[in-house]
Design an enzyme around this catalytic site. Sequence first.
Site, PDB file in Angstrom:
ATOM      1  N   ARG A 183       4.171 -25.857  -1.078  1.00  0.00           N
ATOM      2  CA  ARG A 183       5.599 -25.601  -0.939  1.00  0.00           C
ATOM      3  C   ARG A 183       6.122 -24.733  -2.082  1.00  0.00           C
ATOM      4  NH1 ARG A 183       9.484 -24.623   2.588  1.00  0.00           N
ATOM      5  NH2 ARG A 183      11.533 -25.079   1.719  1.00  0.00           N
ATOM      6  N   ASP A 228      21.432 -34.343  -3.197  1.00  0.00           N
ATOM      7  CA  ASP A 228      22.025 -33.693  -2.030  1.00  0.00           C
ATOM      8  C   ASP A 228      21.291 -34.001  -0.729  1.00  0.00           C
ATOM      9  OD1 ASP A 228      19.709 -32.293  -2.388  1.00  0.00           O
ATOM     10  OD2 ASP A 228      20.633 -30.333  -2.603  1.00  0.00           O
ATOM     11  N   HIS A 230      15.538 -40.563  -2.438  1.00  0.00           N
ATOM     12  CA  HIS A 230      14.471 -40.100  -1.537  1.00  0.00           C
ATOM     13  C   HIS A 230      13.693 -41.273  -0.938  1.00  0.00           C
ATOM     14  CE1 HIS A 230      14.160 -35.769  -3.404  1.00  0.00           C
ATOM     15  NE2 HIS A 230      15.326 -36.043  -2.858  1.00  0.00           N
ATOM     16  N   TYR A 274      12.179 -38.370   3.501  1.00  0.00           N
ATOM     17  CA  TYR A 274      11.185 -38.334   2.428  1.00  0.00           C
ATOM     18  C   TYR A 274      10.210 -39.506   2.504  1.00  0.00           C
ATOM     19  CZ  TYR A 274      12.882 -34.411  -0.371  1.00  0.00           C
ATOM     20  OH  TYR A 274      13.204 -33.150  -0.828  1.00  0.00           O
TER      21      TYR A 274
END
Length: 443
Positions: free
Chosen positions: A286, A171, A201, A266
Site C-alpha cells: 500500500r 477519521d 480501528h 479494519y
Amino acid sequence: MKQKFSVVIAGGGSTYTPEIILMLLDNLDKLPLRCIKLYDNDEDRQNKLAKACEIIVKEKDPDIEFVATTDPQTAYTDVDFCLAHIRVGQLPMREMDEKISLKHGVVGQETCGPGGIAYGMRSIAGVLENIDYMEKYSPNCWMLNYSNPAAIVAEATRRLRPNSRVINICDMPIGLENSYAQILGFKDRKEMDIRYFGLNHFGWYTSIKDKDGNELLPKLIEHQLKYGNCPENEAEGNYTDDSWMETARKVKDLVRLDPTTTPNSYLQYYLYGDDMVAHSDPNYTRANQVMDGREKRVFGECARIAEVGTAKDTTLEIGIHASFIVDLATALAFNTHERMLLIVENNGAIENFPDDAMVEIPCIVGKDSYEPLSIGKIPTFQKGLMEQQVAVEKLVVDAWIEHSYLKLWQALTLSKTVPSANVAKALLDDLIEANKGYWPELK
C-alpha cells in the site's frame, strides 16, 4: 462578530494538508480563521505544498495570514488549535513496516499488527515533542491529534502527558458513516444518530437511527451480508481505488461473525489475516501505491498551482474525511455540543472493561471539554478481542518507556495478527534493524 482563530497544521508536508486547508476555508462561517500555519521538520517536503497552499488561502480570503515554517516557536506561538497528523519516518518507513511483516507471512498494514507496532514506536516521541512545543508557546491551545497509529499514540499521551489539552481522534468512522448513509438513502451522515464502541480501528456500530428514532441497523446488516459496504451497484461507490473496494466487499465476512452489529472494516486484518496476506503483494504494498499514486498526484498539482500562480480549476478536492476536524474545533470553540467519536479514557463508560483503556466511543463536545456517553456492558466476543488488543497497545508503550526488548516481543506475540512467539521474535529483530535511529535502543 465571531472570534477568529489561528491554527497550525503539524505535519505540514503531508499530502492531506491541501485538502484540510480547503476544508477549513470552506467552513469559515463555522470556524473563522485569522491565521493558518504549516509546520514540518522536513522543509523540502513541506515546500512542495506550501506555495500552492498559500495561493489557495490568499484567493479564498486574503485577510488570513499564511505561514509555513520549520521553526517550532514560530509555528506554535499564538495558536488556538494544532491539527496534528505527523508521520515519523514518512512513507519509506511505512513501506519497510509492510514488507518486513509480509516477509514473515504476517499482515503488512500501517496501523494494524507489526506495522502498527513499529509505527507506534516511531510516533510516540514525535507527538510528545509537538505537545511540549504547544504547551511552551501556546498553553491554551488544543491539539486535535489524528497522528497514526492513533490507539498507541493515545495510550502514550494518556500516560506521559495526562494533563495536556490533547484530543485523540480518527477519521476512519467518517468514511464508514458516509458509506452507510449512501446505502441507507441519506444525503448526509449527520442525518443518522449512531452508537459505537471499540478501540481505534477496532470497533462496532450497535445502533443507527434516523432523526425520528427509527432503528436502521438491521436494514444495513441485511445489505452488508449481501454486498458488504458497497452499494448494490458497485460503480456508484465512492471508493478511490481497488484496495478500498476490496475492503468494502470484505465486510460481508466480518458481519457474519456477529450479525447483530456492524464492524469497523479494519477488523479484517485481525479476523481474516490469512486472507489479507494471501491478497497482498510483498513487493508492492500500500505504501508503494500511495507513493506512486496520491503522492505524485498531489505534489504534481501543487507544483502546477505554484507555477501558474492560481488555484483556479485545481483538481485538489476538499477532504470530506477532514470535516470532523472542523466540527471538533467548532464544538470546542463555540459550545455546539456536537456528538463525535473520540478516543478517550474509558473511566466506566464501558462497564465491563478496564477504566484505563483508551476506547473509541461517542462523546458530547462543548466549550473546552468533552463528555463520554455511557455504553453499558459489551458482549464476550468483542470484549475478548478488545482486551487482547488493549494489552498489545499498553505493552508497546511500556516497551517505549522502558526501552524493553521483552515487552515489545510480548506485544508482537500477543497481537492477533502474529501466529507465534517464534515469528514475533523474528519480526522484532528485523524491525529493530530497520528502525535504527527512530526507536529507543531496546535492551
